[in-house]
Every structure is written in C-alpha cells, then in structure tokens.
Enzyme design. Structure first.
Site, PDB file in Angstrom:
ATOM      1  N   GLY A  76       0.820  -1.223   0.000  1.00  0.00           N
ATOM      2  CA  GLY A  76       0.000   0.000   0.000  1.00  0.00           C
ATOM      3  C   GLY A  76       0.845   1.259   0.000  1.00  0.00           C
ATOM      4  N   ARG A 118       1.202  -5.763  -4.997  1.00  0.00           N
ATOM      5  CA  ARG A 118       1.214  -6.664  -3.842  1.00  0.00           C
ATOM      6  C   ARG A 118       1.647  -8.095  -4.190  1.00  0.00           C
ATOM      7  NH1 ARG A 118      -0.637  -4.516   0.752  1.00  0.00           N
ATOM      8  NH2 ARG A 118      -2.135  -2.812   0.725  1.00  0.00           N
ATOM      9  N   ASP A 155       5.420  -8.014   5.334  1.00  0.00           N
ATOM     10  CA  ASP A 155       5.432  -9.106   4.350  1.00  0.00           C
ATOM     11  C   ASP A 155       6.486  -8.853   3.266  1.00  0.00           C
ATOM     12  OD1 ASP A 155       3.467 -10.685   5.505  1.00  0.00           O
ATOM     13  OD2 ASP A 155       1.842  -9.609   4.517  1.00  0.00           O
ATOM     14  N   LYS A 168       8.308   0.446   5.423  1.00  0.00           N
ATOM     15  CA  LYS A 168       7.170   1.280   4.989  1.00  0.00           C
ATOM     16  C   LYS A 168       5.849   0.728   5.503  1.00  0.00           C
ATOM     17  CE  LYS A 168       4.477  -0.131   2.495  1.00  0.00           C
ATOM     18  NZ  LYS A 168       3.485  -0.807   1.625  1.00  0.00           N
ATOM     19  N   THR A 169       4.939   1.498   5.886  1.00  0.00           N
ATOM     20  CA  THR A 169       3.506   1.202   6.036  1.00  0.00           C
ATOM     21  C   THR A 169       2.862   2.248   6.941  1.00  0.00           C
ATOM     22  OG1 THR A 169       1.734  -0.297   6.673  1.00  0.00           O
ATOM     23  CG2 THR A 169       3.767  -0.557   7.918  1.00  0.00           C
ATOM     24  N   ILE A 170       1.748   2.784   6.482  1.00  0.00           N
ATOM     25  CA  ILE A 170       1.044   3.763   7.325  1.00  0.00           C
ATOM     26  C   ILE A 170       0.548   3.083   8.597  1.00  0.00           C
ATOM     27  CG2 ILE A 170       0.305   5.245   5.403  1.00  0.00           C
ATOM     28  CD1 ILE A 170      -2.588   4.028   5.956  1.00  0.00           C
ATOM     29  N   ASP A 171       0.365   1.753   8.554  1.00  0.00           N
ATOM     30  CA  ASP A 171      -0.234   1.037   9.688  1.00  0.00           C
ATOM     31  C   ASP A 171       0.607   1.121  10.966  1.00  0.00           C
ATOM     32  OD1 ASP A 171      -1.917   0.364   7.682  1.00  0.00           O
ATOM     33  OD2 ASP A 171      -1.632  -1.801   7.800  1.00  0.00           O
ATOM     34  N   LYS A 229     -25.822  17.674  16.934  1.00  0.00           N
ATOM     35  CA  LYS A 229     -26.914  16.756  16.604  1.00  0.00           C
ATOM     36  C   LYS A 229     -26.461  15.413  16.015  1.00  0.00           C
ATOM     37  CE  LYS A 229     -27.773  18.882  12.102  1.00  0.00           C
ATOM     38  NZ  LYS A 229     -28.695  19.505  11.194  1.00  0.00           N
TER      39      LYS A 229
END
Ligand code: FBP
Length: 560
Positions: free
Chosen positions: A81, A145, A176, A202-205, A242
């Site tokens: 990603g 991927r 991975d 790397k990974t935003i996670d 609301k």
C-alpha cells in the site's frame, strides 16, 4: 507538467539528514556488532537462512570507506500500500548513489515486485527524481502486492537482476515485503550471486516496528492527515450538536493509527482492537459500552460525539475472529466449488454445510451487506480485506437498535443520529510531513551506504527519531533479527513479527488514563492541517506515540 504552488515549493525542500550522512561520503564506515539472533525460533530460522542468519547490526561511524565511491547499478521496488514518503526514499537512495559515483545508476521496477519478475523497469534520471521530491504517492514507478514465493518467481527475480547487471535491489515495503526481501537475499546468495538485497520499513499502519525500527514511514503523515479531518468533524459536531460520528480509520490489523489519532484529537470513544481481543469483548458488549457514553452525554444534553474505530476491529472480536477463520479455511479448501456460487442466498446455504453452527448463526445475524463483504476476495497474502468491511456502519446500526431498546425500557431519553465515515485512502498519498520527508530521505541514503559497503539481508534503519534530525542514528539491521515462525495457510513460515498495540505500553496507558473523562465530557482537540513551513514546534514534531515510546525507552535505559 502543471503543478500546485505547494508542489513547486516542496520540490525545493531540502530534507534534513542525520549528521553522519551530511559530510564526506567517503567518510562513513560501518562498525559491525556481535552476532544476532531472531525474536523467536532461532534454530529453525538459522536453518532456513543459512547464509544470512546471525549477521551483526551495522552501525554508521566516521571513518574512511573506499567502497562508497564504487560505480553501482541498483534496482528499487515499491511494494504494498502507498505510504507518504516513498518518493523520498528513492530520492535519498538516488542522491547517495550519485554522491558516491556520478556514473552509478538507479532503476525503478514498475508496479511492485511483479516489475522485477517480469523485467519492467525504468532508469530513474535526475530530472525524473526532481519531479517527485517531497511529494506523496508511489506514482513514480507504481506499487503492487505480488508475493515472491514460488521457485519460478525467485528464479525470475534473479534472472532479471542479472540481465540488468544489478549490484543490489532495494525493497521498500511492510512486514510481508521485507520478509520477501530476506528470502530473496538468501536465495541470491544460495545461488552463488553477489547481488545484494536491502529493505526499507514502509507502512502507514505503523506495525513494522520493534527494538530496531522505531517507526515505519508514512505513519506520521497519515495520522496527521486523519487527525486534521477528525478535529474538523469534532468541531462540526460540537457546533451542530446533533450527530454522533462513527469514524473507521485505516490500519489493517494493529490499532496504532486509531490510538495516535485519539491522542491527537481526544474523541469521546476510541476502540482499540488489541484490548477488545485481550478482554474477549463481544460485539454486544462493545455496543453497550458505546451506548453508555451516549446515554451519559445525553443526560447533559450533549447528543453528539465522535467514535474512532480501527479498521481491523472486526477480526479481533472473538466470535467474529472465529467466523472469519472458518470462512477463510472453508473458502480456501473449496475455492473452486465456492467460486461457482454467485448468489448470496445460495452462499449462505453453502456456509451452513461448511462452517460451525455457532459461526453460521452469527453470519446470518449480520446485515446482508456486511455478510457479502466478509465473503469478498482475500488479498494475495490470504487476508480479509478489512478496509472493505463497513464496521462503522455496522456499529451505527447496532447502537441505534440498542438505544431504541433502552428507550423502550425507560433507560435512555436522548436523541441519536449516527453518521458513518471511513478515513483511509485520504491519508496514504498526502504530501509527506517534514518528519516523513526527512526520515524517508535518510532511510534511502542509508540504504545506499549499506549497499556500497557490501551488505545484504539488511533493513535500513534510522533511530532516535524523537530527537531533531541531526541527532538521528542510521544503521543496518539484519532482517532475520526481526523474524519468527508463524502459521500461514496451514504451514509454518518465516515472517517479520507484526507489532500490535501493547496494552502495557506508554501510548495505550496515556490514552487509558484519559478516556473515562473524554467519554462524558467534550474534550476535543483540533490539530489542524499539517504545516510544512514555520517554527519547528509546529512543523517538525513527530507523532505522540513515538515520543511516548521514546521517553519510556529513556527511562528504562541504564544511566549514562
Ligand atoms: P501495507 O501493509 O502494504 O503498507 O498496506 C496498508 C494498507 O493501507 C492497510 O492499512 C489497508 O488495510 C490496506 O493497505 C488496503 O489495501 P489496498 O490498497 O490493497 O486496498
């Protein structure tokens, strides 16, 4: 190419490097430490990684290095990603290579690992690199991927690398993809090839972190982008008074993104998947907890609020986890048969015969659209694509129903109107924050030093990230050091251990100490948009999680 004023300005931004990478390129040496081991399963991993297991950590120290000025040909791959800063890893690698030797070349393999397997590459010139400096996205060469796992794929990777005359391949990816990097490095050596493989985290996670990797790149920008949006919604909620906003946040399994956004924005509720699993919380209990906050706030006429939901929550709720595991197994075992059943009703009949009654009953109790999402295609690594499951809508519906029951029983008298949001792809390609721009450039530059020095099977690492960039510490960490064995598709596989939120870690404790107050009292924080220009305390601050983890490490470190 037409571009925005910010894009123009960002092209000129010069990322900050750690001191050791700033000076003479021929004066960066490596100091190798003692032999290392893995996080677990050392014996089995030593057998799988016969060439690479046990290599030492490589520290960067000042000292003459005649190898850094060699002419090199390097290939680079973006894998998985998108994460803000990928272009800067490539720019740092390119600048390092050219600083070492103006004749060195960088090839970008297109579309992720498949570009290496199918020999699709582009030579990255200075002009191309300049068009992507400090920008978000992976569009310079694209990503993918594809998992390199079969003998044919490994052989194809080596054939391309040889055909292209590569000295090294850099794989920029998550857990991975870096596992793949380790396997590829091993394969190349086993085939008698000297082509090196270096990974980048790397990974935003944010789940590729450990003792040696303090943060995966992209996390910082993604959480700041989401936090800006959450803050804006909080202000809207407090103005209109609301709506209850249910916001699902990307981050496949781990809840690092949700936790960081909670620390930055102080919502009424933030669910943490790891806690849900540890406390074995059922879906009904989660709904009850949310309703308790809504009722309490309604007593103060605060019929509004914000709930943060980690993307992977559904897989951590025990009964849902069991259901998903059973679905994964039965759909994988009978893939051919299942693919022929296209009608949802027929799929339910099929499931009745292939999964436990308990799981089938849960499946049938879910709204049909959620059921259909649970049956959708798995990703190439066999994971349910949690970003496509509307957990936020599921929770809005269940909360509404439960509040209706409570109202009938005279236990609730507020007004509830729920809105569902999903913030995911919005954060993956933002202009990298200064932190990510600097960090990524340093990672790329360090990858060059590791390659030039002849290392393989390492990940580029930059530490001490809570300090200013000049104090950052670049080094190389053997990939096997971060590995263990895990069950994947029914067999034991070597993998880099994924970092989940630690419930005894400082970030979670900081959140847990405040959440009771936030759940009743409006305590919203509005972080605003990422700032690229201005004072360092506004522009260069790392994520709160990173700082909390850093101070915990400092406290534990023996007095110096
Ligand atoms: P990586 O692990 O490859 O970095 O990807 C992370 C992620 O953004 C997850 O947060 C999300 O679940 C997934 O990718 C979405 O994947 P896709 O881009 O294939 O829809």
């Amino acid at each position: 190419m037409e571009c925005s004023a910010l894009q123009q300005a960002r092209y000129k931004y010069q990322p900050k490097l750690p001191v050791i990478l700033r000076g003479d390129i021929n004066n960066i040496s490596l100091r190798l430490g003692s032999p290392t081991t893995s996080v677990a399963d050392a014996e089995a991993l030593a057998d799988i990684f016969k060439q690479n297991f046990g290599k030492p950590v490589a520290q960067f120290v000042p000292g003459k290095n005649s190898k850094t000025s060699r002419k090199l040909t390097v290939g680079v791959i973006l894998s998985g990603g998108q994460a803000p800063g990928g272009h800067n890893v490539i720019a740092g690698l390119y600048d390092g290579l050219k600083k070492g030797n103006a004749d060195s070349e960088l090839l970008g393999f297109r579309g992720g690992p498949s570009g290496l397997l199918e020999n699709r590459a582009l030579e990255l010139s200075g002009a191309i690199i300049d068009e992507y400096r400090n920008t978000g996205g992976f569009d310079i060469i694209g990503s993918g991927r594809t998992k390199i796992e079969t003998d044919e794929q490994f052989a194809a990777a080596l054939a391309t690398a040889r055909k292209r005359g590569l000295d090294a391949v850099v794989i920029i990816g998550g857990d991975d993809s870096n596992t793949n990097a380790a396997l590829l490095a091993e394969y190349f050596l086993a085939q008698g090839s000297s082509i090196q493989v270096i990974g980048c985290p790397k990974t935003i996670d944010g789940d590729l972190k450990n003792e040696h990797i303090e943060a995966s790149f992209g996390f910082d920008t993604a959480v700041k982008t989401y936090s800006e949006l959450i803050g804006n919604i909080e202000r809207d909620a407090a103005s209109a008074r609301k709506y209850w906003h249910f916001i699902k946040l990307m981050g496949r399994s781990a809840s690092h993104i949700a936790l960081e956004c909670a620390l930055q924005t102080q919502p009424n509720i933030c669910l943490i998947s790891e806690e849900v699993e540890a406390k074995k919380m059922s879906l009904a209990l989660i709904v009850d907890d949310i309703c308790a906050s809504i009722s309490k706030r309604a007593e103060n006429k605060d019929n509004f609020g914000v709930v943060l939901i980690p993307e992977g929550l559904i897989e951590f709720i025990p009964e849902m986890k069991k259901l998903i595991n059973e679905l994964n197994d039965s759909m994988a075992e009978n893939a051919g048969e299942f693919s022929l059943i296209t009608n949802f009703i027929d799929q339910i009949y099929w499931l009745d015969l292939h999964i436990s009654k308990e799981s089938a009953d849960i499946f049938k109790s879910l709204p049909p659209e959620i059921g259909a999402q649970l049956l959708a295609d798995r990703d190439p690594h066999g994971n349910v694509q949690v970003s496509r499951i509307d957990t936020e809508k599921l929770l809005v519906g269940m909360v509404q129903k439960r509040l209706g029951d409570l109202e009938k029983a005279g236990a609730y008298s507020g007004k509830f109107s729920g809105l569902a949001h999903f913030f995911g792809y919005e954060g993956r390609c933002a202009f990298p924050s200064n932190f990510d721009a600097d960090y990524c450039y340093s990672l790329g530059f360090s990858a060059f030093v590791l390659i030039a020095s002849g290392l393989t099977g390492y990940i580029s690492s930059v530490r001490n990230l809570a300090e200013s960039a000049d104090k950052w510490i670049p080094c190389g960490v053997p990939l096997t050091m971060m590995m263990n064995l895990e069950r994947r598709h029914g067999s034991s596989k070597p993998v880099i251990k994924k970092a989940l939120v630690e419930l005894d870690g400082e970030p979670f404790k900081a959140f847990a100490g405040k959440r009771a107050e936030w759940s009743v009292k409006t305590s919203f924080l509005f972080p605003g948009a990422i700032q690229y220009y201005g004072p360092p305390e506004v522009c260069d601050q790392p994520a709160k999680t990173l700082k909390l983890e850093h101070s915990a490490r400092e406290k534990q470190a023996p007095a110096r």
